[in-house]
Design a protein around this motif. Structure first.
Motif, PDB file in Angstrom:
ATOM      1  N   PRO A 126      11.016 -10.508  13.360  1.00 53.63           N
ATOM      2  CA  PRO A 126      11.694  -9.527  12.496  1.00 53.63           C
ATOM      3  C   PRO A 126      11.868  -9.963  11.038  1.00 53.63           C
ATOM      4  CG  PRO A 126      12.779  -9.611  14.613  1.00 53.63           C
ATOM      5  CD  PRO A 126      11.756 -10.721  14.605  1.00 53.63           C
ATOM      6  N   LYS A 127      12.164 -11.223  10.777  1.00 53.98           N
ATOM      7  CA  LYS A 127      12.396 -11.652   9.395  1.00 53.98           C
ATOM      8  C   LYS A 127      11.129 -11.663   8.544  1.00 53.98           C
ATOM      9  CE  LYS A 127      16.592 -14.265   9.969  1.00 53.98           C
ATOM     10  NZ  LYS A 127      17.350 -15.426   9.573  1.00 53.98           N
ATOM     11  N   THR A 128       9.961 -11.775   9.183  1.00 53.81           N
ATOM     12  CA  THR A 128       8.705 -11.825   8.432  1.00 53.81           C
ATOM     13  C   THR A 128       7.863 -10.563   8.642  1.00 53.81           C
ATOM     14  OG1 THR A 128       7.597 -12.977  10.252  1.00 53.81           O
ATOM     15  CG2 THR A 128       8.626 -14.340   8.550  1.00 53.81           C
ATOM     16  N   ARG A 129       8.472  -9.541   9.233  1.00 59.26           N
ATOM     17  CA  ARG A 129       7.725  -8.326   9.591  1.00 59.26           C
ATOM     18  C   ARG A 129       7.055  -7.662   8.393  1.00 59.26           C
ATOM     19  NH1 ARG A 129      11.162  -5.482  13.038  1.00 59.26           N
ATOM     20  NH2 ARG A 129      10.254  -6.908  14.534  1.00 59.26           N
ATOM     21  N   ASN A 130       7.761  -7.535   7.279  1.00 60.83           N
ATOM     22  CA  ASN A 130       7.167  -6.841   6.130  1.00 60.83           C
ATOM     23  C   ASN A 130       5.999  -7.613   5.540  1.00 60.83           C
ATOM     24  OD1 ASN A 130       8.888  -4.691   6.394  1.00 60.83           O
ATOM     25  ND2 ASN A 130      10.405  -5.526   4.993  1.00 60.83           N
ATOM     26  N   PHE A 131       6.090  -8.937   5.516  1.00 54.58           N
ATOM     27  CA  PHE A 131       4.962  -9.731   5.044  1.00 54.58           C
ATOM     28  C   PHE A 131       3.783  -9.572   6.007  1.00 54.58           C
ATOM     29  CE2 PHE A 131       2.634 -13.786   4.458  1.00 54.58           C
ATOM     30  CZ  PHE A 131       2.228 -13.547   3.150  1.00 54.58           C
ATOM     31  N   GLY A 132       4.067  -9.517   7.299  1.00 54.21           N
ATOM     32  CA  GLY A 132       3.021  -9.282   8.290  1.00 54.21           C
ATOM     33  C   GLY A 132       2.345  -7.935   8.100  1.00 54.21           C
ATOM     34  N   LEU A 133       3.132  -6.924   7.742  1.00 49.74           N
ATOM     35  CA  LEU A 133       2.555  -5.605   7.471  1.00 49.74           C
ATOM     36  C   LEU A 133       1.655  -5.638   6.237  1.00 49.74           C
ATOM     37  CD1 LEU A 133       5.537  -3.217   8.247  1.00 49.74           C
ATOM     38  CD2 LEU A 133       3.394  -3.429   9.516  1.00 49.74           C
ATOM     39  N   LEU A 134       2.019  -6.448   5.251  1.00 49.77           N
ATOM     40  CA  LEU A 134       1.152  -6.595   4.076  1.00 49.77           C
ATOM     41  C   LEU A 134      -0.175  -7.248   4.450  1.00 49.77           C
ATOM     42  CD1 LEU A 134       3.662  -7.696   1.287  1.00 49.77           C
ATOM     43  CD2 LEU A 134       2.450  -5.519   1.477  1.00 49.77           C
ATOM     44  N   VAL A 135      -0.131  -8.187   5.374  1.00 44.98           N
ATOM     45  CA  VAL A 135      -1.358  -8.842   5.833  1.00 44.98           C
ATOM     46  C   VAL A 135      -2.192  -7.879   6.679  1.00 44.98           C
ATOM     47  CG1 VAL A 135      -2.251 -10.708   7.284  1.00 44.98           C
ATOM     48  CG2 VAL A 135      -0.349 -11.154   5.744  1.00 44.98           C
ATOM     49  N   LEU A 136      -1.544  -7.135   7.560  1.00 49.69           N
ATOM     50  CA  LEU A 136      -2.258  -6.262   8.483  1.00 49.69           C
ATOM     51  C   LEU A 136      -2.635  -4.903   7.897  1.00 49.69           C
ATOM     52  CD1 LEU A 136      -0.326  -6.860  11.828  1.00 49.69           C
ATOM     53  CD2 LEU A 136      -2.542  -7.782  11.139  1.00 49.69           C
ATOM     54  N   GLY A 137      -2.020  -4.513   6.793  1.00 48.96           N
ATOM     55  CA  GLY A 137      -2.296  -3.204   6.195  1.00 48.96           C
ATOM     56  C   GLY A 137      -3.775  -2.940   5.949  1.00 48.96           C
ATOM     57  N   PRO A 138      -4.476  -3.827   5.235  1.00 51.60           N
ATOM     58  CA  PRO A 138      -5.911  -3.594   5.015  1.00 51.60           C
ATOM     59  C   PRO A 138      -6.718  -3.597   6.310  1.00 51.60           C
ATOM     60  CG  PRO A 138      -5.070  -5.249   3.498  1.00 51.60           C
ATOM     61  CD  PRO A 138      -3.976  -4.965   4.481  1.00 51.60           C
ATOM     62  N   ILE A 139      -6.280  -4.359   7.289  1.00 44.89           N
ATOM     63  CA  ILE A 139      -6.994  -4.400   8.564  1.00 44.89           C
ATOM     64  C   ILE A 139      -6.831  -3.072   9.292  1.00 44.89           C
ATOM     65  CG2 ILE A 139      -7.108  -5.538  10.823  1.00 44.89           C
ATOM     66  CD1 ILE A 139      -6.233  -8.137   9.349  1.00 44.89           C
ATOM     67  N   VAL A 140      -5.624  -2.515   9.280  1.00 44.19           N
ATOM     68  CA  VAL A 140      -5.387  -1.212   9.924  1.00 44.19           C
ATOM     69  C   VAL A 140      -6.196  -0.123   9.228  1.00 44.19           C
ATOM     70  CG1 VAL A 140      -3.640   0.549  10.419  1.00 44.19           C
ATOM     71  CG2 VAL A 140      -3.113  -1.863  10.791  1.00 44.19           C
ATOM     72  N   ILE A 141      -6.231  -0.148   7.905  1.00 44.59           N
ATOM     73  CA  ILE A 141      -7.026   0.833   7.149  1.00 44.59           C
ATOM     74  C   ILE A 141      -8.499   0.715   7.526  1.00 44.59           C
ATOM     75  CG2 ILE A 141      -7.807   1.490   4.828  1.00 44.59           C
ATOM     76  CD1 ILE A 141      -4.935   2.351   5.471  1.00 44.59           C
ATOM     77  N   ASN A 142      -8.994  -0.506   7.670  1.00 42.48           N
ATOM     78  CA  ASN A 142     -10.395  -0.698   8.056  1.00 42.48           C
ATOM     79  C   ASN A 142     -10.662  -0.269   9.487  1.00 42.48           C
ATOM     80  OD1 ASN A 142     -12.184  -1.846   5.938  1.00 42.48           O
ATOM     81  ND2 ASN A 142     -10.430  -3.214   5.725  1.00 42.48           N
ATOM     82  N   ILE A 143      -9.704  -0.455  10.380  1.00 45.87           N
ATOM     83  CA  ILE A 143      -9.862   0.033  11.756  1.00 45.87           C
ATOM     84  C   ILE A 143     -10.030   1.552  11.743  1.00 45.87           C
ATOM     85  CG2 ILE A 143      -8.645   0.390  13.948  1.00 45.87           C
ATOM     86  CD1 ILE A 143      -7.430  -2.431  13.531  1.00 45.87           C
ATOM     87  N   ILE A 144      -9.196   2.224  10.977  1.00 46.68           N
ATOM     88  CA  ILE A 144      -9.291   3.685  10.876  1.00 46.68           C
ATOM     89  C   ILE A 144     -10.620   4.086  10.236  1.00 46.68           C
ATOM     90  CG2 ILE A 144      -8.280   5.743   9.820  1.00 46.68           C
ATOM     91  CD1 ILE A 144      -5.534   4.281  10.089  1.00 46.68           C
ATOM     92  N   ALA A 145     -11.008   3.391   9.158  1.00 45.05           N
ATOM     93  CA  ALA A 145     -12.254   3.723   8.457  1.00 45.05           C
ATOM     94  C   ALA A 145     -13.475   3.526   9.354  1.00 45.05           C
ATOM     95  CB  ALA A 145     -12.384   2.873   7.194  1.00 45.05           C
ATOM     96  N   ILE A 146     -13.517   2.449  10.106  1.00 42.43           N
ATOM     97  CA  ILE A 146     -14.647   2.207  11.015  1.00 42.43           C
ATOM     98  C   ILE A 146     -14.736   3.317  12.055  1.00 42.43           C
ATOM     99  CG2 ILE A 146     -15.430   0.705  12.902  1.00 42.43           C
ATOM    100  CD1 ILE A 146     -14.417  -1.659  11.121  1.00 42.43           C
ATOM    101  N   ASN A 147     -13.600   3.734  12.576  1.00 43.20           N
ATOM    102  CA  ASN A 147     -13.603   4.783  13.595  1.00 43.20           C
ATOM    103  C   ASN A 147     -13.942   6.148  13.034  1.00 43.20           C
ATOM    104  OD1 ASN A 147     -12.733   3.809  16.414  1.00 43.20           O
ATOM    105  ND2 ASN A 147     -11.483   2.636  14.997  1.00 43.20           N
ATOM    106  N   VAL A 148     -13.632   6.398  11.778  1.00 44.80           N
ATOM    107  CA  VAL A 148     -13.968   7.683  11.167  1.00 44.80           C
ATOM    108  C   VAL A 148     -15.407   7.677  10.670  1.00 44.80           C
ATOM    109  CG1 VAL A 148     -13.495   9.186   9.192  1.00 44.80           C
ATOM    110  CG2 VAL A 148     -11.610   8.258  10.534  1.00 44.80           C
ATOM    111  N   ILE A 149     -15.795   6.638   9.936  1.00 41.27           N
ATOM    112  CA  ILE A 149     -17.087   6.633   9.247  1.00 41.27           C
ATOM    113  C   ILE A 149     -18.229   6.163  10.139  1.00 41.27           C
ATOM    114  CG2 ILE A 149     -18.357   5.617   7.309  1.00 41.27           C
ATOM    115  CD1 ILE A 149     -15.589   5.444   5.880  1.00 41.27           C
ATOM    116  N   ILE A 150     -18.056   5.036  10.816  1.00 41.91           N
ATOM    117  CA  ILE A 150     -19.163   4.461  11.572  1.00 41.91           C
ATOM    118  C   ILE A 150     -19.260   5.045  12.980  1.00 41.91           C
ATOM    119  CG2 ILE A 150     -20.110   2.328  12.532  1.00 41.91           C
ATOM    120  CD1 ILE A 150     -18.989   0.883  10.085  1.00 41.91           C
ATOM    121  N   LYS A 151     -18.145   5.054  13.714  1.00 42.79           N
ATOM    122  CA  LYS A 151     -18.190   5.571  15.086  1.00 42.79           C
ATOM    123  C   LYS A 151     -18.268   7.087  15.108  1.00 42.79           C
ATOM    124  CE  LYS A 151     -15.979   1.848  17.623  1.00 42.79           C
ATOM    125  NZ  LYS A 151     -14.867   1.501  18.520  1.00 42.79           N
TER     126      LYS A 151
END
Length: 128
Positions: free
Chosen positions: A70-95
């Motif tokens: 919980p104390k590092t959750r927001n920093f974790g979201l900053l790290v995972l944000g681009p990865i989540v966007i890329n997961i969505i992009a791969i599923n929309v564009i490539i798949k």
């Protein structure tokens, strides 16, 4: 109600830790090239051979650990944000073909959006 963000963070962290570690330990079976489609298979083969996928998976593990705490959750979201966007992009564009509506994509997207909404006041401080 105050425990829901902790549960969401634990689930999101567990998902990213599991799939990140799977890249190195191979404990889950992944679809073969025919099941995933030729474009998807080609994409993952190319980033896998270059070592870029390993780089991404290390950040998935780090981000998953940070989001689960919980104390590092927001920093974790900053790290995972681009990865989540890329997961969505791969599923929309490539798949394509509605792959963005696959249950894992929806779960990761909804949990990420919820945690971002819960921590919005702290994130808005980054814009000032």
């Amino acid at each position: 109600m105050k425990h829901i963000p902790n549960i969401a963070g634990a689930l999101l962290g567990l998902a990213f830790i599991t799939f990140g570690l799977n890249n190195f330990l191979n404990f889950l079976t992944m679809p073969s090239g025919g099941e995933a489609g030729p474009h998807t298979a080609g994409f993952f083969i190319s980033i896998g051979k270059s070592g870029y996928l390993d780089f991404i998976k290390v950040f998935e593990i780090i981000g998953g650990l940070l989001v689960a705490i919980p104390k590092t959750r927001n920093f974790g979201l900053l790290v995972l944000g681009p990865i989540v966007i890329n997961i969505i992009a791969i599923n929309v564009i490539i798949k394509g073909h509605g792959a963005v509506f696959a249950p894992p994509v929806i779960v990761v997207s909804v949990l990420s959006a919820y945690l971002l909404y819960v921590g919005r006041k702290k994130f808005l401080g980054l814009l000032n």
